[in-house]
Design a protein around this motif. Structure first.
Motif, PDB file in Angstrom:
ATOM      1  N   TYR A 154      31.699 -36.149  22.813  1.00  0.00           N
ATOM      2  CA  TYR A 154      32.613 -35.736  23.880  1.00  0.00           C
ATOM      3  C   TYR A 154      32.673 -36.761  25.015  1.00  0.00           C
ATOM      4  CZ  TYR A 154      34.445 -33.234  27.905  1.00  0.00           C
ATOM      5  OH  TYR A 154      35.176 -32.889  29.015  1.00  0.00           O
ATOM      6  N   GLU A 184      38.646 -28.577  27.616  1.00  0.00           N
ATOM      7  CA  GLU A 184      39.515 -28.831  26.470  1.00  0.00           C
ATOM      8  C   GLU A 184      39.106 -30.124  25.787  1.00  0.00           C
ATOM      9  OE1 GLU A 184      43.861 -28.523  27.028  1.00  0.00           O
ATOM     10  OE2 GLU A 184      43.414 -27.735  29.016  1.00  0.00           O
ATOM     11  N   ILE A 199      33.232 -23.256  22.476  1.00  0.00           N
ATOM     12  CA  ILE A 199      34.542 -23.235  21.831  1.00  0.00           C
ATOM     13  C   ILE A 199      35.057 -21.799  21.786  1.00  0.00           C
ATOM     14  CG2 ILE A 199      35.806 -23.658  19.683  1.00  0.00           C
ATOM     15  CD1 ILE A 199      33.855 -25.931  19.113  1.00  0.00           C
ATOM     16  N   LYS A 242      39.062 -21.061  21.513  1.00  0.00           N
ATOM     17  CA  LYS A 242      40.252 -21.045  20.659  1.00  0.00           C
ATOM     18  C   LYS A 242      40.484 -22.440  20.089  1.00  0.00           C
ATOM     19  CE  LYS A 242      44.403 -20.948  22.551  1.00  0.00           C
ATOM     20  NZ  LYS A 242      45.646 -20.526  23.235  1.00  0.00           N
ATOM     21  N   VAL A 243      40.985 -22.473  18.847  1.00  0.00           N
ATOM     22  CA  VAL A 243      41.289 -23.749  18.194  1.00  0.00           C
ATOM     23  C   VAL A 243      42.724 -23.709  17.691  1.00  0.00           C
ATOM     24  CG1 VAL A 243      40.724 -25.318  16.300  1.00  0.00           C
ATOM     25  CG2 VAL A 243      38.890 -24.094  17.492  1.00  0.00           C
ATOM     26  N   GLU A 245      47.417 -21.541  16.286  1.00  0.00           N
ATOM     27  CA  GLU A 245      46.044 -21.064  16.416  1.00  0.00           C
ATOM     28  C   GLU A 245      45.479 -20.729  15.045  1.00  0.00           C
ATOM     29  OE1 GLU A 245      43.419 -17.691  18.829  1.00  0.00           O
ATOM     30  OE2 GLU A 245      45.551 -17.987  19.289  1.00  0.00           O
ATOM     31  N   PRO A 277      38.686 -18.772  13.315  1.00  0.00           N
ATOM     32  CA  PRO A 277      37.417 -19.508  13.223  1.00  0.00           C
ATOM     33  C   PRO A 277      36.833 -19.543  11.812  1.00  0.00           C
ATOM     34  CG  PRO A 277      37.433 -18.151  15.180  1.00  0.00           C
ATOM     35  CD  PRO A 277      38.669 -17.793  14.414  1.00  0.00           C
ATOM     36  N   LEU A 330      33.998 -22.555  11.674  1.00  0.00           N
ATOM     37  CA  LEU A 330      33.465 -22.877  12.988  1.00  0.00           C
ATOM     38  C   LEU A 330      32.011 -22.451  13.069  1.00  0.00           C
ATOM     39  CD1 LEU A 330      33.973 -23.946  15.838  1.00  0.00           C
ATOM     40  CD2 LEU A 330      34.742 -21.665  16.491  1.00  0.00           C
ATOM     41  N   ASN A 341      29.009 -23.854  18.355  1.00  0.00           N
ATOM     42  CA  ASN A 341      29.576 -24.910  19.207  1.00  0.00           C
ATOM     43  C   ASN A 341      29.403 -26.290  18.596  1.00  0.00           C
ATOM     44  OD1 ASN A 341      30.970 -24.954  21.663  1.00  0.00           O
ATOM     45  ND2 ASN A 341      29.266 -25.993  22.667  1.00  0.00           N
ATOM     46  N   LEU A 346      44.547 -31.729  16.874  1.00  0.00           N
ATOM     47  CA  LEU A 346      43.554 -30.662  16.944  1.00  0.00           C
ATOM     48  C   LEU A 346      43.279 -30.395  18.417  1.00  0.00           C
ATOM     49  CD1 LEU A 346      41.317 -28.853  15.636  1.00  0.00           C
ATOM     50  CD2 LEU A 346      39.811 -30.858  15.752  1.00  0.00           C
ATOM     51  N   HIS A 347      43.453 -29.153  18.822  1.00  0.00           N
ATOM     52  CA  HIS A 347      43.291 -28.779  20.236  1.00  0.00           C
ATOM     53  C   HIS A 347      42.220 -27.704  20.329  1.00  0.00           C
ATOM     54  CE1 HIS A 347      45.661 -28.450  24.259  1.00  0.00           C
ATOM     55  NE2 HIS A 347      44.359 -28.337  24.449  1.00  0.00           N
ATOM     56  N   ILE A 348      41.133 -28.029  21.011  1.00  0.00           N
ATOM     57  CA  ILE A 348      40.009 -27.111  21.159  1.00  0.00           C
ATOM     58  C   ILE A 348      39.937 -26.650  22.614  1.00  0.00           C
ATOM     59  CG2 ILE A 348      37.501 -26.874  20.975  1.00  0.00           C
ATOM     60  CD1 ILE A 348      37.592 -29.056  18.811  1.00  0.00           C
TER      61      ILE A 348
END
Length: 799
Positions: A696, A733, A762, A764-765, A771, A774, A779, A782, A794-796
């Protein structure tokens, strides 16, 4: 009695005032009253060639170093005829030529001096051999530093050093010893955060003095030939190295197995011993892709022969090794035994392919087979013949790669360790003596080897390894740093040599892991393995006369450590392969010294230990015995510990823990590091999932993954997979965008993303704006999730 005038005539001579000037497109010619001509060529806006003639005559313009694919062209070019000087201007630099003495200084467009002549070009007639000793001296400014020059066994910063380029068999060389196995007359200068480069393309013995004799002068000179050098302007070091690498060329992509772990020794024989080594690797589950056969596989050390007692059926042995995942690499030396019953010798004799002395007799020298003669690899007919000799070995026997050793050329029992200076060479139609051809002899041998191995390996890619090299040899082969020693000092030397070679345009390089001469203890061997898995070429090789040096030779504890790091090498193969792709695509070194990574930070200018492996991994080997840790400098940015995920902000030196099983290894924030599962050899597994470690970052970072069929030439026809990832992190995010290119379809269909340092849980993905459940992406809290390899975004979201 000798007069002062006669003494002056025997000393250095200098250009005097310019009497003539002319321009021919991108070339400028400045002629002085005493017959010196400066031919100045604009290759690119930031790449300029300087070539000097005396007595109004240039030598034939020929070089083995320059690539056929060099980029040429400029955006702007003009010349001004001013009272004291001529000024040539490109879109990047201004070149000032003094009318009174032909001295040159180069500035950027704002007028900042990048480099300037001190005495400039001068020369001295060589009364022993004829021709000139050619010399160039430039001002060394306060705070200026120097890097590059190939495999020198000294500090990465060459300020205060003097070095010599004369490829030499330097068994058990020491720190700062000169000369060594390679001649790469290229350096990068760094002055007030402006980087530039000088490549002195002269194959005679060359010398560089980096403010050693005089603290304000840097000079370079040669025992013959022309003063012919290239200047590259940065201002970034990466731009300088890229320009030099473009000029001298890059290799093809190697087969992926060539980036695996290799095992060698002088020598593995007979066949039973080779098979025992192979079976032990598989039994202990230590990954390995190649086993080497040194000179004892031959019949009486005769190249291109097999000892039938040691290897009664080599073709079958090679096939059986390949079935178990091992490639076989064989040694070939240049010395051909004098033996009328030896077919290679007789062919060379019948065709006049051996080198001759000045008055006609063949040159002879003692090597492993005894008295030998040496092919003239500077003759294109000889290279074609030599390439053809590999047909049986490669095409019929199934050998996978070739290792050219002793190709300086090394000669035993003579003080010079090499051929006589009066030996004659064709030099591709420019006849000369060994004084001129010595430094390129090994390069032309390995060029011929490469052409043969490539022809007979087709449609697979060739793998060739050399000991001796000159600038441009990287186009043909990998290399290693010669006969080192099993000492902690040589572990330090190996580290700086890799950094220096990569900065000198030659990235496919490694060292003899553990040391060739003498015997390492388990701790030294483990520490060397830990370093060497981050070198582009990774091979254990030893002289064998002090004991075994296989991964299991030092007890269970060391074996386990070695296995762990070789496994890490195999996990990182897609990262390494991508790094190699960037090297051949953009000329970027696969290993970067800290000064290359951040030249603005003065702390990096004298660091030797830390380096970047690729763009995102920071490595710092432990180089002292009994260490539980060490001090380490972290450059700009934030760095995650690979082992603990601890984050360290750069610009500081810190103590880091490093017990025997740990090498300090850090990952740049924002990186996405691709990984394969551990394999015992490349191609063992049908890879079903690409792992990607995601680190990250609050901000933006780019990462790349290049893949293809791992061998063959389909990648040149668009059948590759190039994935570019753009990571953008916010407080709650994480967005990852993927941009795809190429037609190759990978064996896997999904990525397993493992997250490091996420500052949120985390919630929502979204995958391509939809969407997802999970459960559908597995998933794992985390820590990780699985997604299709074909996503675009990909949006987390954090909770």
């Amino acid at each position: 009695m000798i007069t002062n005038t006669e003494i002056a005539k025997r000393g250095n001579q200098y250009p005097n005032h310019i009497v003539d000037f002319k321009q021919e497109k991108d070339k400028f010619f400045f002629t002085t009253q005493n017959g010196v001509i400066l031919e100045l060529t604009i290759l690119r806006d930031s790449a300029i060639r300087f070539r000097y003639a005396t007595e109004h005559v240039f030598e034939p313009d020929f070089s083995y170093a320059i690539s056929d694919d060099v980029s040429l062209g400029y955006n702007q070019l003009s010349i001004q005829d001013e009272v004291p000087e001529y000024i040539i201007t490109t879109s990047k630099v201004k070149i000032h030529i003094d009318k009174a003495n032909l001295k040159v200084h180069i500035t950027d467009l704002e007028g900042t001096v990048i480099t300037q002549d001190e005495l400039g070009f001068h020369w001295e007639e060589n009364y022993n051999y004829g021709g000139n000793n050619v010399k160039m001296s430039k001002v060394c400014h306060s705070g200026e530093s120097y890097y590059g020059m190939g495999d020198k066994a000294s500090h990465t910063n060459l300020k205060g050093k003097r070095v010599n380029n004369w490829v030499t068999d330097s068994y058990a060389y020491g720190k700062d010893q000169e000369p060594l196995y390679k001649a790469i007359p290229f350096y990068v200068g760094l002055k007030e955060n402006i980087a530039y480069g000088i490549f002195f393309d002269n194959s005679f013995s060359t010398y560089f003095d980096f403010a050693n004799e005089k603290r304000n002068v840097t000079s370079f000179w040669a025992d013959g030939g022309e003063m012919n050098y290239y200047f590259f302007y940065g201002p970034k070091m990466s731009q300088v190295v890229e320009a030099y690498t473009d000029l001298t060329g890059v290799p093809e992509l190697p087969p992926l197995w060539a980036l695996g772990f290799h095992q060698s020794k002088w020598s593995y024989f007979p066949e039973k011993k080779v098979k025992k080594i192979a079976s032990t690797f598989r039994k202990l589950k230590i990954p390995c892709d190649a086993i080497y056969l040194d000179i004892d596989y031959m019949e009486g050390f005769r190249c291109f022969t097999w000892n039938n007692q040691h290897f009664p059926n080599p073709k079958k042995m090679i096939e059986e090794l390949e079935e178990d995942g091992f490639k076989t690499i064989t040694m070939i030396d240049p010395g051909i035994k004098i033996d009328r019953d030896y077919w290679v010798y007789q062919q060379a004799m019948d065709n006049g392919f051996f080198c001759r002395r000045a008055d006609g007799p063949h040159f002879k020298g003692k090597v492993w087979p005894g008295e030998c003669k040496f092919p003239d690899f500077t003759n294109p007919e000889v290279r074609e013949w030599w390439a053809g000799l590999y047909k049986e070995m490669i095409e019929e026997m199934g050998v996978h790669g070739v290792w050219n050793d002793m190709n300086e050329p090394a000669v035993m029992e003579v003080p010079t360790k090499t051929a006589n200076l009066d030996v004659r060479h064709d030099y591709d139609g420019h006849p000369c003596s060994h004084r001129k051809a010595h430094n390129i002899y090994g390069m032309q041998m390995v060029r011929a080897t490469y052409e043969g191995v490539k022809k007979f390996s087709f449609p697979k890619r060739p793998f060739v390894l050399t000991r001796a090299a000159y600038s441009g040899a990287q186009r043909y082969c990998a290399t290693w740093t010669g006969d080192n020693v099993a000492t902690w000092e040589h572990l330090w030397i190996a580290n700086v040599q890799m950094q220096r070679m990569c900065m000198s345009g030659y990235s496919f390089v490694g060292s003899d892991i553990g040391g060739f001469a003498e015997q390492p203890n388990g701790e030294l061997f483990a520490r060397w393995i830990q370093l060497a898995i981050f070198h582009p070429f990774c091979r254990v090789h030893s002289s064998g006369d002090h004991g075994d040096q296989e991964p299991w030779s030092f007890g269970d504890e060391i074996t386990d450590i070695v296995r762990k790091y070789i496994e890490l090498r195999y996990q990182l193969l897609p990262y390494l392969y991508t790094t190699f792709y960037k090297y051949i695509k953009n000329g970027m070194p696969m290993i970067q010294s800290l000064v290359f990574y951040d030249q603005e930070d003065q702390q990096t200018h004298f660091r030797t230990d830390e380096f970047l492996f690729g763009e995102h991994l920071l490595v710092c080997p432990v180089q002292e015995p009994n260490s539980q840790g060490r001090r380490m400098y972290f450059p700009k940015g934030k760095w995650y510990s690979y082992w603990t995920d601890e984050v360290i902000t750069g610009g500081v030196e810190k103590w880091v823990a490093a017990p025997i099983h740990v090498i300090p290894l850090y990952v740049k924030e924002g990186a996405m590091v691709p990984k394969y599962p551990v394999q015992q050899y490349v191609g063992e597994l049908d890879i079903k999932e690409l792992g990607i470690d995601v680190y990250y970052k609050e901000g933006i970072e780019n990462s790349t993954v290049f893949e293809d069929q791992q061998d063959g030439y389909d990648y040149k026809k668009g059948r590759f997979s190039l994935r570019r990832f753009r990571l953008r992190g916010k407080k709650k995010e994480l967005i990852i965008q993927q941009f795809k290119d190429g037609d190759f379809i990978t064996s896997y269909s999904k990525f397993k993303l493992t997250f490091h340092g996420l500052p949120f849980t985390i919630g929502k993905v979204e995958l391509d704006n939809e969407e997802v459940n999970p459960k559908d992406i597995k998933l794992n809290g985390n820590n990780s999730l699985e997604v299709s390899k074909d996503f675009t975004e990909l949006h987390i979201f954090g909770t």
